[in-house]
Structure formats: C-alpha cells, structure tokens
Design a protein around this motif. Structure first.
Motif, PDB file in Angstrom:
ATOM      1  N   VAL A 129       3.632 -15.982  12.363  1.00 27.63           N
ATOM      2  CA  VAL A 129       4.410 -16.324  11.286  1.00 27.63           C
ATOM      3  C   VAL A 129       5.576 -16.492  11.798  1.00 27.63           C
ATOM      4  N   ALA A 130       6.523 -15.671  12.358  1.00 27.11           N
ATOM      5  CA  ALA A 130       7.824 -15.822  13.088  1.00 27.11           C
ATOM      6  C   ALA A 130       7.734 -17.214  13.880  1.00 27.11           C
ATOM      7  N   SER A 131       6.518 -17.273  14.905  1.00 29.83           N
ATOM      8  CA  SER A 131       6.525 -18.415  15.461  1.00 29.83           C
ATOM      9  C   SER A 131       6.618 -19.950  14.712  1.00 29.83           C
ATOM     10  N   HIS A 166      11.369  -9.204  10.014  1.00 30.87           N
ATOM     11  CA  HIS A 166      12.235  -7.884  10.471  1.00 30.87           C
ATOM     12  C   HIS A 166      11.817  -7.535  11.905  1.00 30.87           C
ATOM     13  N   GLY A 167      10.682  -8.139  12.248  1.00 31.52           N
ATOM     14  CA  GLY A 167      10.224  -7.832  13.664  1.00 31.52           C
ATOM     15  C   GLY A 167       9.206  -6.541  13.838  1.00 31.52           C
ATOM     16  N   GLY A 195      14.912  -8.481  13.754  1.00 25.01           N
ATOM     17  CA  GLY A 195      13.993  -9.634  13.493  1.00 25.01           C
ATOM     18  C   GLY A 195      15.057 -10.885  13.286  1.00 25.01           C
ATOM     19  N   ILE A 196      14.395 -11.794  12.343  1.00 22.03           N
ATOM     20  CA  ILE A 196      15.194 -13.186  12.100  1.00 22.03           C
ATOM     21  C   ILE A 196      15.546 -13.644  10.683  1.00 22.03           C
ATOM     22  N   SER A 197      15.819 -12.276   9.990  1.00 19.60           N
ATOM     23  CA  SER A 197      15.949 -12.575   8.525  1.00 19.60           C
ATOM     24  C   SER A 197      17.071 -13.130   8.367  1.00 19.60           C
ATOM     25  N   THR A 198      18.319 -12.826   9.391  1.00 21.34           N
ATOM     26  CA  THR A 198      19.570 -13.701   9.119  1.00 21.34           C
ATOM     27  C   THR A 198      19.877 -14.638   9.996  1.00 21.34           C
ATOM     28  N   LEU A 199      18.851 -15.226  10.545  1.00 23.71           N
ATOM     29  CA  LEU A 199      19.127 -16.326  11.535  1.00 23.71           C
ATOM     30  C   LEU A 199      19.586 -17.525  10.814  1.00 23.71           C
ATOM     31  N   SER A 200      20.791 -18.120  11.437  1.00 23.92           N
ATOM     32  CA  SER A 200      21.390 -19.279  10.791  1.00 23.92           C
ATOM     33  C   SER A 200      20.898 -20.533  11.664  1.00 23.92           C
TER      34      SER A 200
END
Length: 393
Positions: A129-131, A166-167, A195-200
C-alpha cells in the motif's frame, strides 16, 4: 497425522475456493471451519468442542482479533497474532509466512543454511500500500490523499489504511522478517517507527530534482549482540532497485557478510500470495524448526545522512545561524540546495523561502536535538521535513 482446520475464513472465501481449486488443493475445501457462521459448501462449520477435538493445526486469516483458543499449531496471515505468539514462546508452533508479505519465498531461501549467506544488512519495502501511494505521488504528481484514494479504488488499500500510513504494517512485517532470517524476536515497540501520513508532495518533487525517490523502508543490521533497526521514509537515489520497484510491489535487499548482494522483488500482498504462503507453511508442518530467541537489549539507530527542508525568512542571516548550530553539534553539511519548484504556497508569507540541507552522517537523536534548538532559537526558520538520506557509499 496432521489434522487441519480453518479457525476462521476471510471475507473473500469465494475467491479462496477458486484459488485452492486452481492450485490443486481441493482437499482443503473439505476441512472443518470453526464456528456457527454460514460457510459456503463444501466447507462445514464445527462447534468449538468438536473443532478442537479434531484439529491440531489451524489456518488463521487476519481480521478476527477476538479468538481466545487455538489448536497446538497455528498458520496465520496476521502479523500481530504471529508476533504475540512468538513473544509467548510459541515459535515452534507458529508459522507465519503469509504475515511477512509477498517476499515470503525469498525469506524461505534466505533462512536455509548456506543458501545465500547470513545477511549483514537488510533493506526492505514490504508494504504494497505504501509502495503504491509513494509511486503514484512520484510518477503521477498525486497528493498523498489522491494517491490513497486511488489505492482504495484499485482495492490495494482498505477503507482505513492508517496502519499502512503510520508504518505499523512495515514494522510488524520487519519484526517477522528478522525472526525468519535470524531466528531473533525483537519486540515491535523497540523499533523506532515513522510513516508517511504527513508526507508533502513538495518533498517528492524536490527528491526528483535531486535524482532521488522517497520510499518507506525497514532497515536492519545485526552483528554479534548488536541490533540496529528502524522504520521510516527514506530518500534514496532513483537508480537504486528499491526505488525502481513497480508501484504496489514489495522488494527486499540483502547485503551478506561476505559482501554479496541479493535483491528480490515480488508482487504486492494479494489473496493468492497469502494462500500460496499458507500452503508453503503446510508443507513445512513436519519439518524441524529451530528455536527462536528473544532479544532483550536496546535496538540501536544507524548513522546516516539526512535531508532537511527549511522554510525561512531573511535567508542569509537565518541560514548562518542554523549552520552554526549544526557545527556545534559536530554535523557536517554536504549540500545546500534551493528548490526550483515553488513551495512557498505552504505559507501566505511570500517573504519565506525554502532551502534544503543535506547533512553528513550522524544519528537521528543528534539531528532531533539540533532541530529542537532551531525551533527554540531561530524564530525566522521552520522545519518542514526531515528524512533519512541513503546514498551510495
């Protein structure tokens, strides 16, 4: 003799029947299923007493967390259940290939004596999913929210992918991958996880400018009694195979003690990959399995370079102050980069400018201390992003 039953069936039981039939395992369509729920023929539901009297090996699918009783051996697709059983000393009675994700076949090879050699370092992208989300942000210019919605539309992500973002999925699978390869059980809470929840999307664009990609990785290095492990988004050169894996796939990289490298890429976790992993574990049921040991020490961090993005006013004076704080902490600066992409829309203040700093190798704890000092002492600068920056040594 092995007596197998399903302790629960997945919501996709019709698809499970099709896969088992296609793989020539129609025999598993006639084994008991625990509970009074309606099940599709030819499965038959057994009452609790009858089920546990007849079954010594249970196949368990993720999604039922209220079970209080299990047969002596459990084959599970649920990473949390597998970890709980390992921590309870049930390693010889717990098979969890399907809970490690799509790379389970390579892990089986890696765990075999003399197959590839004991890895000195592992880097893994184990959450499809993250990928998928990160690849869509990079290749299609999607925002995080747009990429998540696409993943849900494609049935890659569930309706609530918070554990992916959130990893937590990456961390739990990493714990099981460590157990598979090293026979060492590391408590999940000891592994620092972000994790990547705040990734811009701005950082994704800047990564492209730098010839890099952002990927959510699990990193492990084990030698003697020392364990280093972390889960977090990392900036890596786009030339790395870890960055080139197809959207939604999983990939694992081993660097062995002898200096050899092994890379294995697999389609993301799917219904079929779970079934294949369960069948693989059934074949291992009678195989001799080694004891696993519980690691009770401290999980250490890696020394790495870091990507830092700042939003600042009065660039020259503010930058000079920031560089002084890095110098006092003994952190070298390898690169200062002003992004070509416009990111000032993050603030209404048009006087603010964005600046990227790439540090020399240091530890996360030292970086965090300096960033805290910047927040307290440099009022004209704000930290917008901080990523581990992996590069070719």
């Amino acid at each position: 003799m092995q007596s197998v039953g399903f302790i629960n069936l997945p919501p996709w039981q019709a698809e499970l029947q099709k896969i088992l039939t296609r793989l020539g395992r129609e025999d598993l369509l006639r084994i008991p299923v625990l509970g009074r729920e309606n099940v599709d023929k030819p499965w038959a539901a057994f009452e609790s007493g009858d089920f546990f009297a007849a079954v010594d090996t249970a196949i368990h699918f993720a999604g039922n967390g209220n079970l209080k009783q299990f047969p002596s051996t459990v084959i599970t697709t649920d990473a949390e259940l597998a970890i709980d059983r390992l921590l309870a000393g049930e390693s010889k009675k717990t098979l969890f290939s399907a809970a490690t994700g799509g790379t389970f076949a390579f892990l089986r090879i890696a765990a075999a004596d003399n197959a590839v050699g004991l890895p000195d370092q592992i880097l893994v992208q184990n959450d499809s999913v993250a990928s998928y989300v990160l690849s869509r942000m990079e290749t299609a210019g999607k925002t995080l929210e747009e990429a998540i919605h696409e993943a849900q539309w494609e049935n890659i992500a569930t309706g609530n992918p918070s554990q992916n973002l959130h990893g937590i999925i990456t961390r739990n699978r990493l714990v099981l991958q460590i157990a598979s390869v090293y026979g060492l059980i590391v408590r999940p809470e000891l592994i620092k996880t972000a994790g990547i929840s705040t990734l811009s999307c701005h950082d994704v664009e800047i990564a492209r400018e730098l010839g890099c990609s952002i990927r959510l990785l699990g990193l492990v290095q084990i030698d003697s009694a020392r364990v280093r492990a972390v889960v977090e988004p990392c900036m890596i050169p786009s030339a790395f195979l870890l960055a080139q894996a197809r959207a939604g796939s999983e990939i694992i990289y081993f660097k062995t003690e002898s200096g050899g490298s092994h890379v294995y890429s697999a389609p993301g976790t799917s219904y079929e990959s779970q079934v294949r992993a369960v069948l693989s574990d059934l074949e291992l049921y009678n195989a001799q399995r080694s004891d696993m040991s519980l690691f009770n020490g401290e999980v250490e961090d890696f020394s790495d370079c870091y990507y830092l993005r700042f939003n600042m006013i009065n660039m020259s004076d503010t930058l000079a102050t920031i560089l002084q704080l890095f110098n006092r902490a003994g952190i070298d600066i390898e690169k200062i980069h002003q992004p070509a992409v416009e990111v000032s829309r993050e603030t209404a203040d048009k006087l603010r400018q964005n600046l990227v700093i790439i540090t020399g190798k240091t530890r996360r704890s030292i970086i965090d201390t300096v960033l805290m000092q910047i927040g307290e002492q440099v009022k004209l600068a704000g930290v917008r992003a901080c990523f581990r920056f992996l590069r070719r040594d």
